[in-house]
Design an enzyme around this catalytic site. Structure first.
Site, mmCIF file in Angstrom:
data_model
loop_
_atom_site.group_PDB
_atom_site.id
_atom_site.type_symbol
_atom_site.label_atom_id
_atom_site.label_comp_id
_atom_site.label_asym_id
_atom_site.label_seq_id
_atom_site.Cartn_x
_atom_site.Cartn_y
_atom_site.Cartn_z
ATOM 1 N N GLY A 158 -2.809 1.004 -5.818
ATOM 2 C CA GLY A 158 -4.418 1.170 -5.707
ATOM 3 C C GLY A 158 -4.903 2.029 -7.016
ATOM 4 N N LEU A 166 -8.862 7.578 -3.308
ATOM 5 C CA LEU A 166 -8.743 6.770 -4.457
ATOM 6 C C LEU A 166 -10.081 6.889 -5.656
ATOM 7 C CD1 LEU A 166 -6.950 4.629 -6.116
ATOM 8 C CD2 LEU A 166 -8.272 2.853 -4.672
ATOM 9 N N TYR A 167 -11.102 6.790 -5.214
ATOM 10 C CA TYR A 167 -12.292 6.618 -6.071
ATOM 11 C C TYR A 167 -12.472 7.962 -6.630
ATOM 12 C CZ TYR A 167 -12.940 1.810 -4.313
ATOM 13 O OH TYR A 167 -12.525 0.403 -3.948
ATOM 14 N N ALA A 213 -9.843 5.240 0.532
ATOM 15 C CA ALA A 213 -10.644 4.517 -0.573
ATOM 16 C C ALA A 213 -11.478 5.615 -1.319
ATOM 17 C CB ALA A 213 -11.576 3.700 -0.150
ATOM 18 N N GLN A 221 0.854 -1.254 0.097
ATOM 19 C CA GLN A 221 -0.022 -0.163 -0.052
ATOM 20 C C GLN A 221 0.841 1.454 0.055
ATOM 21 O OE1 GLN A 221 -2.993 -0.008 3.160
ATOM 22 N NE2 GLN A 221 -3.727 -1.930 2.452
HETATM 23 C C1 LIG Z 1 -7.829 1.618 -0.497
HETATM 24 C C2 LIG Z 1 -6.757 0.797 -1.050
HETATM 25 C C3 LIG Z 1 -7.030 -0.120 -2.201
HETATM 26 C C4 LIG Z 1 -5.694 1.866 -1.688
HETATM 27 O O1 LIG Z 1 -4.483 1.290 -2.035
HETATM 28 P P1 LIG Z 1 -3.034 1.958 -2.207
HETATM 29 O O2 LIG Z 1 -2.341 1.348 -3.098
HETATM 30 O O3 LIG Z 1 -2.498 2.053 -0.763
HETATM 31 O O4 LIG Z 1 -3.420 3.470 -2.722
HETATM 32 P P2 LIG Z 1 -2.384 4.267 -3.466
HETATM 33 O O5 LIG Z 1 -1.041 4.314 -3.052
HETATM 34 O O6 LIG Z 1 -2.703 4.037 -4.866
HETATM 35 O O7 LIG Z 1 -2.976 5.828 -3.075
HETATM 36 C C5 LIG Z 1 -4.487 6.264 -3.297
HETATM 37 C C6 LIG Z 1 -4.494 7.477 -2.528
HETATM 38 O O8 LIG Z 1 -4.846 7.581 -1.219
HETATM 39 C C7 LIG Z 1 -3.652 8.333 -0.568
HETATM 40 N N1 LIG Z 1 -3.149 7.517 0.644
HETATM 41 C C8 LIG Z 1 -2.700 6.030 0.429
HETATM 42 N N2 LIG Z 1 -2.379 5.603 1.572
HETATM 43 C C9 LIG Z 1 -2.920 6.669 2.499
HETATM 44 C C10 LIG Z 1 -2.622 6.537 3.901
HETATM 45 N N3 LIG Z 1 -2.268 5.487 4.792
HETATM 46 N N4 LIG Z 1 -3.022 7.758 4.529
HETATM 47 C C11 LIG Z 1 -3.493 8.698 3.709
HETATM 48 N N5 LIG Z 1 -3.674 8.662 2.278
HETATM 49 C C12 LIG Z 1 -3.293 7.386 1.764
HETATM 50 C C13 LIG Z 1 -2.515 8.199 -1.664
HETATM 51 O O9 LIG Z 1 -1.918 9.433 -1.222
HETATM 52 C C14 LIG Z 1 -3.342 8.639 -2.810
HETATM 53 O O10 LIG Z 1 -4.004 9.697 -2.906
HETATM 54 P P3 LIG Z 1 -3.688 10.798 -4.196
HETATM 55 O O11 LIG Z 1 -4.398 10.175 -5.404
HETATM 56 O O12 LIG Z 1 -4.528 12.012 -3.639
HETATM 57 O O13 LIG Z 1 -2.524 10.933 -4.152
HETATM 58 C C15 LIG Z 1 -5.817 0.178 0.040
HETATM 59 O O14 LIG Z 1 -5.700 1.109 1.167
HETATM 60 C C16 LIG Z 1 -6.698 -0.974 0.768
HETATM 61 O O15 LIG Z 1 -6.556 -2.139 0.241
HETATM 62 N N6 LIG Z 1 -7.472 -0.657 1.867
HETATM 63 C C17 LIG Z 1 -8.170 -1.591 2.651
HETATM 64 C C18 LIG Z 1 -9.326 -2.201 1.796
HETATM 65 C C19 LIG Z 1 -10.145 -1.079 1.321
HETATM 66 O O16 LIG Z 1 -10.505 -0.260 2.076
HETATM 67 N N7 LIG Z 1 -10.836 -1.267 -0.001
HETATM 68 C C20 LIG Z 1 -11.823 -0.518 -0.521
HETATM 69 C C21 LIG Z 1 -12.860 -1.098 -0.179
HETATM 70 S S1 LIG Z 1 -14.252 0.174 -0.886
#
Ligand SMILES: CC(C)(COP(=O)(O)OP(=O)(O)OC[C@H]1O[C@@H](n2cnc3c(N)ncnc32)[C@H](O)[C@@H]1OP(=O)(O)O)[C@@H](O)C(=O)NCCC(=O)NCCS
Length: 154
Positions: A90, A123-124, A120, A85
């Site tokens: 993501g 991201l969306y 999330a 992550q």
């Molecule tokens: C949601 C999830 C898929 C995002 O995946 P990821 O690879 O960590 O996300 P990314 O690195 O692509 O970052 C996505 C955005 O979130 C932000 N972000 C990522 N981790 C973060 C954290 N710990 N705290 C704050 N912001 C964060 C990034 O800066 C980015 O924002 P931006 O687009 O403004 O730059 C992952 O955190 C996850 O699996 N979460 C648990 C399951 C979940 O919630 N699934 C969604 C169900 S609806």
């Protein structure tokens, strides 16, 4: 954008997919992958997808055609394993999943997010999803259209 590919979960990958996990504080946000694979088994139209960065399995998604809404698919589950992550996987994985849904002929994607899951939501929203105003089982429903032009941008 980091290249992430999505491919159907197979007999060769399902155990590794089950081993993918989120952080303890994220467990209210997404079902365990073993549960999602069981849901997919019970719904033959569902498509469980493994997300890969190169040879590394980094996440999981579950697509399911929306009941009674032709052309719409639900992204029922989406997760990146906690080890990977925060590296924009993501974003990249979501692009791959949307490309796959578009190539399959879907024109709209729905999903729902637990209130308070700010990462999330971020991201969306960045990926063009907006709130529909609906709540499903206490989760906030988001949706976006898929147009052929998007593919060139993603
Ligand atoms: C949601 C999830 C898929 C995002 O995946 P990821 O690879 O960590 O996300 P990314 O690195 O692509 O970052 C996505 C955005 O979130 C932000 N972000 C990522 N981790 C973060 C954290 N710990 N705290 C704050 N912001 C964060 C990034 O800066 C980015 O924002 P931006 O687009 O403004 O730059 C992952 O955190 C996850 O699996 N979460 C648990 C399951 C979940 O919630 N699934 C969604 C169900 S609806």
């Amino acid at each position: 954008m980091v290249p992430v590919h999505c491919e159907p979960v197979t007999a060769d990958t399902y155990e590794a997919v089950m081993a993918l996990d989120v952080l303890p504080g994220q467990r209210d946000y997404v079902a365990p992958n073993v549960r999602s694979l069981a849901d997919a088994w019970a719904c033959p139209a569902a498509e469980p997808l493994a997300l890969r960065e190169g040879a590394e399995l980094v996440g999981f998604a579950l697509l399911k055609p929306a009941a009674d809404v032709p052309g719409t698919v639900s992204l029922c589950r989406y997760m990146i394993d906690h080890r990977f992550q925060g590296r924009r996987l993501g974003h990249a994985g979501l692009t791959a999943v949307l490309d796959r849904a578009r190539a399959a002929g879907y024109t709209r994607v729905r999903l729902s997010v637990v209130p308070g899951n700010h990462v999330a939501f971020r991201l969306y929203r960045t990926a063009g999803f907006g709130e529909t105003g609906e709540l499903e089982d206490g989760e906030i429903v988001l949706a976006r259209d898929l147009t052929p032009d998007d593919a060139a941008m993603s």
